[in-house]
Structure formats: structure tokens, C-alpha cells
Design a protein around this motif. Structure first.
Motif, PDB file in Angstrom:
ATOM      1  N   HIS A   1     -23.056 -14.874   1.510  1.00  0.00           N
ATOM      2  CA  HIS A   1     -23.889 -16.030   1.156  1.00  0.00           C
ATOM      3  C   HIS A   1     -25.285 -15.583   0.700  1.00  0.00           C
ATOM      4  O   HIS A   1     -25.743 -15.946  -0.380  1.00  0.00           O
ATOM      5  N   GLU A   2     -25.922 -14.758   1.514  1.00  0.00           N
ATOM      6  CA  GLU A   2     -27.280 -14.313   1.161  1.00  0.00           C
ATOM      7  C   GLU A   2     -27.255 -13.422  -0.073  1.00  0.00           C
ATOM      8  O   GLU A   2     -28.146 -13.497  -0.917  1.00  0.00           O
TER       9      GLU A   2
ATOM     10  N   HIS B   1     -27.252 -15.654  -3.086  1.00  0.00           N
ATOM     11  CA  HIS B   1     -28.605 -16.149  -3.406  1.00  0.00           C
ATOM     12  C   HIS B   1     -29.420 -15.050  -4.082  1.00  0.00           C
ATOM     13  O   HIS B   1     -30.084 -15.289  -5.085  1.00  0.00           O
TER      14      HIS B   1
ATOM     15  N   ASP C   1     -28.966 -25.792   1.631  1.00  0.00           N
ATOM     16  CA  ASP C   1     -29.073 -25.487   0.205  1.00  0.00           C
ATOM     17  C   ASP C   1     -28.696 -26.705  -0.623  1.00  0.00           C
ATOM     18  O   ASP C   1     -29.376 -27.062  -1.584  1.00  0.00           O
TER      19      ASP C   1
HETATM   20 ZN    ZN Z   1     -28.222 -20.504   1.571  1.00  0.00          ZN
END
Ligand code: ZN
Length: 606
Positions: free
Chosen positions: A416-417, A420, A492
Motif C-alpha cells: 500500500h505505502e 503511494h 485515502d
Molecule cells: Zn494510504
């Protein structure tokens, strides 16, 4: 309102301490001799055990035995010692008619209890009287006269423009006659407008300090008490005091607490606020500029103030006390490094870069946290690493390494990170990624932290679109790798929705909907919060807004998916590195991108 500790308690405390001291004083001398019957005394005398008998007041006997133990006994009136065989040839007999010191002490001891009771009653009476007086004195302003503040403009970091504007007031207060001679009118009211923590109170104090005049300060919320009419009379009292002390400054903090638009509150109970506000207006209109009194007020919500307050002759001068710019942040940081030993590697400019949008209060907090961190680590100086750590703590909350994630959760968080970070790093309009981490902080499981190169005041549509992609990067990376959605992206998605909606309804960035805004945001007057918006458009338009928002998000989604496919090798590599090391810096991210795709982007300079 802050309660003073009751006087009664102080009196009671004094009484108790006094009693303790007295009994300690008397105690050792009395030694409480045992009381025995006169017949027993007779026996002891016959046995020759008694050294001395002292007779006081004809009836009281103090007996001292050969071994120096003391005893007491009493004679009945009319009886004689001889009747009991206690005669001078058996023991020494002294007769004292004056009261001895021991007797005095016993009398005093007997008196002590009533004295204490009286003292307590007296104290209670006094304190209740004080309370009555306090109730009667409610109407008096609680303004504190901070006799001639010692703060100067030099003590206020940054705020160059605000200081310049306020210099005029300082000049006037220093020499009102000079201005009056030329017929100049000096504004009576100065409104300091700015977000919380920007140092509005400090600036007002600095004006007083520079001008060398007294400074009356009161918080607007203190005007409003439970009794109707108190606020207004406090205002009267405050202005009366100020006029006597002129030239001087009255500083009203949190003006919006009473200065909100009248007649707009929810429910009842607003008469009091209105009366107080009216009284302020009356007082401000009433005094002449000759008086030399300047009213300064601070607010962070000028939009909710009653228009009457802003009319000419009242708070007609506005001074914006804004969040510090990058250079000003360096200044502020310098101020707060005073008394803190810094290591040679400390680069305050770097910290200033990291802290766009922070108030001086936040910066102060960072410096303080850094000092605490350094002390805990047992370091003698604050290093740059410690400063960064402190800044991160203040910005995003402390690290929570104790929160244990399962391996699968860790993997999902890393992907996930990484999503981003990769998307954020390759898009041209997003801020550079400074750090990616899968250490829990606050409520977040992981963190991708990007830093703007400079403070921004205008933001273009392209930047918004890139930002949407970066926000979607987390969830879409999860989908690309695991093909499963998790709850980790809810924040988000919320931000995506809000941002897309604002692009359409506030910034006129939709071609279909044109150059106008949709919805009037209402400031809820009573709570001071915007509770909703009133719709100034038709039902049809509402549908168009929704579909426009959907389209913007959809476009961002498509773009992000393409990017993630294109940079999949980098995504996987970053994920692995995150799982291995938990934290990856912007430079390392740049290197990964270079290695996997040959893309070069300016390295992050923080
Ligand atoms: Zn996030």
C-alpha cells in the motif's frame, strides 16, 4: 472562571498548625502524671517512697516519688493532709498558692479547643463574606494589568508585515500629541486575524512593550458569565479602567467568542452575548481617539464576526498574522533553540523545509520534543536526526512500534505505502516523497511522507489530479498485487472524494459545470463550525456534480493503474525493501526507480 482556594481552608489550616505547635510546646512539660487516690498517696508516703508533695490551690497535689516519677491527686475541700498521715517529717511538703506554669498550660490547653472552634467559625464567616463580595464584584472586569510588558518586536519571530503595520500604533501610543497636532485620526480598533498558534497575543504585547504603555488583557469568553448583564458591566469597567491608564492597550482575546453575528445563534441564551457585544460597540464609539486607548483583538474566525464590529471607527484595521513562511520558520526555530545546545550537523533550514504550514506554536513544540528526545537518549546535544524525529512526532504522531502486525498485514501495508510512494514520486506535480515507512504511527499503519519544496498559495488543476492518483496509489497497488481490497484505504478514499468534489464545486475545474461555485457553506454561528451547506443549485445540477466527481476519480484511477503496471518492478522492489528495513528514504526510492526503469528524478534535498 478560576476559583481561588477558599480563605476558610487557609484559616483552618493555620488553626490546625497552631494547635499542633502549641501541643508540641506544652506536651513534654506536662508528661500527663497518673492520677491516684489520696489514700494511695498516704500509703506511698508511709512507705517512704515520696520525695515531695506540692499543694496548689489547697486541693491539688503534685507528687514526686523518690524515683522522680510524678503523680497527681486531689484533696477534698476541708480535708487536711495530716488526716492522711502526710506530714512534713515523712516527706517534703510545699504549699503554693499562686498558679504554677503547669497550671497555666493546663488552662491554656483547656482554652485551646474553644479558641480553635472560634477561629474556624470566624474563618468560615469571613470566607462566606468574601464570596458575597465576589458575587457583588462579578461586574468588575477580570482584566489583568500586565504592567508594561517587557516583550518587544524583536522577541516575535517572523511576522515582518504585521510588525510593520503595527508600528503605526506604536508611534501613536508613544507620542499621541504629535499625531493630534496634525489632526490625524488613529484607528481605535485593531483586529489581529490569523490561525491559532501564530502568536497574536505575543504581537499585541509587543506593541505595548514597544510603546511602553500598560496592557490590559482579557479573554472574550471571560466576559460571559452565568449572570445576565455581567458581561456588559465588565466591559464598562474594563474600559473605565483603561481610560484612567491611557495611553494604553486593551487586548481582547478570542473576540469571536462574543463577537459572532447577532441574532443568529441556535436556541436561546444569547441575550447575554449580545448585550456584551453591544456594550463593546458603545464603549468603542464613546471614547475619542484623544483618549489614547487602542483596542486590539484577536480572532481566527473573522468571517463569523458581527459586521457591526468591523465598521469604521471600530475594528477597522485588520492585521493578518499568518502562518510563517519558510524563511520565517527558520527565524522562529532560531528563537526556540535558545538555551538548547545544538550539534554541529543541525540544519534549521532543513527542518523549516519539513514543516510547511506549521504555526510557531508547533515549531516550539518540535524544538521542545527534540530536547526531550535528546535527554532521554542521554545525549549532550540535539542532533539533526533527533530534530527530524521530533518533527515527525509532532507532524504525524509518535511511532507505535508496539503495535504488532501479522506478516500478511505487514505485506499489505508495505504494498500500500509503496503504491503511494511510487505514484507520488513519478508524477510531475506531486511533492517529492521524503520517506516511506511501515511503522505504525498514530492511527496509520504506514506512512508515505512527501514534502513540498516551497510554500504554495496557488494550486493548479494538474496538481490536484496528480494528488488524486497518489492517494489512490495505495489501494490500487493492493489490488494489483493481492487482488483484494482492505480497509486500509478508507482515509485515502475519503480524501479523494472530498478533493474531487471541491474541484468541481469550489474551484470551477469542471468544464461541464462552468465557472461558478455550488453550495454556500454556512458557518454555523453558535458552535462556530460549518455544519453543512445550503444548496443554491437545482436537483439536476446535483446529479451533474455527482457524475463529474465520479469522472474525475475514474480518470485518476485509470491513470494510476497504468502507472502501477508500468512501474511494477519498482513497486515490488520497494515493497521488499520496506519489509526488510521498515523505512525507506526518498533518495533510496529514487535509486530504486533508476535501477528498475532508468528514470531519474531530482533527489530529495531534505
Ligand atoms: Zn494510504
Amino acid at each position: 472562571m478560576p476559583q481561588q482556594p477558599g480563605r476558610g481552608f487557609i484559616w483552618i489550616a493555620i488553626a490546625i498548625i497552631g494547635f499542633a505547635a502549641l501541643s508540641a510546646f506544652i506536651g513534654p512539660r506536662q508528661q500527663v502524671p497518673e492520677v491516684i487516690a489520696i489514700s494511695e498517696v498516704a500509703t506511698l508516703v508511709q512507705e517512704g517512697q515520696v520525695k515531695e508533695v506540692v499543694v496548689t490551690n489547697d486541693t491539688e497535689l503534685a507528687i514526686t516519688k523518690q524515683d522522680d516519677t510524678k503523680l497527681r491527686s486531689t484533696l477534698r475541700t476541708g480535708d487536711d493532709l495530716k488526716d492522711f498521715g502526710i506530714t512534713p517529717d515523712k516527706t517534703s511538703i510545699k504549699v503554693e498558692y499562686s498558679t504554677s506554669s503547669a497550671a497555666w498550660a493546663s488552662i491554656l490547653g483547656n482554652l485551646l479547643v474553644p479558641i480553635i472552634i472560634l477561629a474556624v467559625i470566624f474563618a468560615m464567616f469571613r470566607s462566606s463574606q468574601n464570596q458575597n463580595q465576589r458575587a457583588m464584584g462579578f461586574g468588575q472586569a477580570r482584566a489583568k494589568l500586565a504592567n508594561f510588558s517587557k516583550i518587544r518586536f524583536a522577541d516575535v519571530a517572523g511576522q515582518r508585515e504585521a510588525k510593520q503595520e503595527l508600528m503605526e500604533e506604536v508611534d501613536f501610543l508613544r507620542d499621541p500629541a504629535k499625531f493630534r497636532a496634525l489632526g490625524a485620526e488613529i484607528p481605535k480598533g485593531v483586529l489581529l486575524v490569523g490561525p491559532p498558534g501564530t502568536g497574536k497575543t505575543l504581537l499585541a504585547k509587543a506593541v505595548a512593550g514597544e510603546a511602553g504603555v500598560p496592557f490590559f488583557t482579557i479573554s472574550a469568553s471571560e466576559f460571559v458569565e452565568m449572570f445576565v448583564g455581567v458581561g456588559a458591566s465588565r466591559v464598562r469597567d474594563l474600559f473605565a479602567k483603561a481610560k484612567k491608564a491611557s495611553p494604553c492597550i486593551i487586548f481582547i482575546d478570542e473576540l469571536d467568542a462574543i463577537g459572532r453575528q447577532r441574532g443568529a445563534g441556535l436556541g436561546g441564551g444569547h441575550d447575554e452575548r449580545e448585550q456584551t457585544l453591544n456594550q463593546i460597540l458603545v464603549e468603542m464609539d464613546g471614547f475619542e481617539t484623544d483618549g489614547g486607548v487602542i483596542v486590539m483583538a484577536a480572532t481566527n474566525r473573522p468571517d463569523v464576526l458581527d459586521p457591526a464590529l468591523l465598521r469604521p471607527g471600530r475594528f477597522d484595521r485588520r492585521v493578518v498574522v499568518d502562518l510563517p513562511t519558510r524563511d520565517e520558520r527558520i527565524e522562529v526555530l532560531q528563537v526556540y533553540t535558545k538555551g538548547k545546545p545544538l550539534a554541529k550537523d543541525v540544519d534549521l533550514a532543513g527542518v523549516a523545509n519539513q514543516t510547511a504550514g506549521m504555526s510557531p506554536a508547533d515549531l516550539k513544540n518540535i524544538m521542545n520534543e527534540a530536547a526531550i528526545f535528546a535527554a532521554r537518549k542521554g545525549e549532550k546535544q540535539i542532533t539533526q536526526a533527533t530534530l527530524h524525529e521530533a518533527a515527525e512526532k509532532v507532524l504525524v504522531g509518535p511511532e507505535r512500534p508496539s503495535r504488532v502486525l501479522s506478516d500478511q498485514e505487514k505485506k499489505v501495508t508495505a504494498v500500500h505505502e509503496a503504491g503511494h510512494a511510487i505514484v507520488g514520486h513519478v508524477l510531475p506535480h506531486t511533492d517529492d516523497v521524503h520517506k516511506v515507512s511501515i511503522i505504525s504511527r498514530g492511527n496509520a499503519l504506514g506512512l508515505t511522507w512527501s514534502l513540498p519544496k516551497e510554500d504554495r498559495h496557488l494550486i493548479g488543476k494538474a496538481k490536484f489530479e496528480d494528488e488524486l492518483c497518489m492517494l489512490l496509489g495505495g489501494r490500487l497497488a493492493e489490488m494489483a498485487v493481492f487482488d483484494e481490497a482492505t480497509t486500509g484505504a478508507s482515509n485515502d478514499l475519503e480524501r479523494v472524494t472530498k478533493l474531487a468534489r471541491r474541484m468541481v464545486t469550489e474551484y470551477g475545474m469542471s468544464d461541464t459545470l462552468g465557472l461558478r461555485t455550488y453550495g454556500e457553506r454556512e458557518h454555523e454561528i453558535f458552535l462556530g463550525r460549518s455544519m453543512g451547506e445550503s444548496r443554491d443549485y437545482s436537483e439536476d445540477r446535483a446529479q451533474v456534480i455527482d457524475s463529474e466527481v465520479d469522472q474525475i476519480v475514474k480518470r485518476a484511477e485509470t491513470r494510476t493503474k497504468e502507472l502501477l503496471t508500468m512501474y511494477r518492478p519498482a513497486l515490488d522492489k520497494l515493497t521488499d525493501l520496506l519489509l526488510e528495513r521498515e523505512t525507506v528514504t526518498g533518495e533510496e526510492l529514487t535509486r530504486i526507480l533508476e535501477e528498475t526503469t532508468g528514470i531519474i528524478k531530482e533527489p530529495v534535498t531534505v
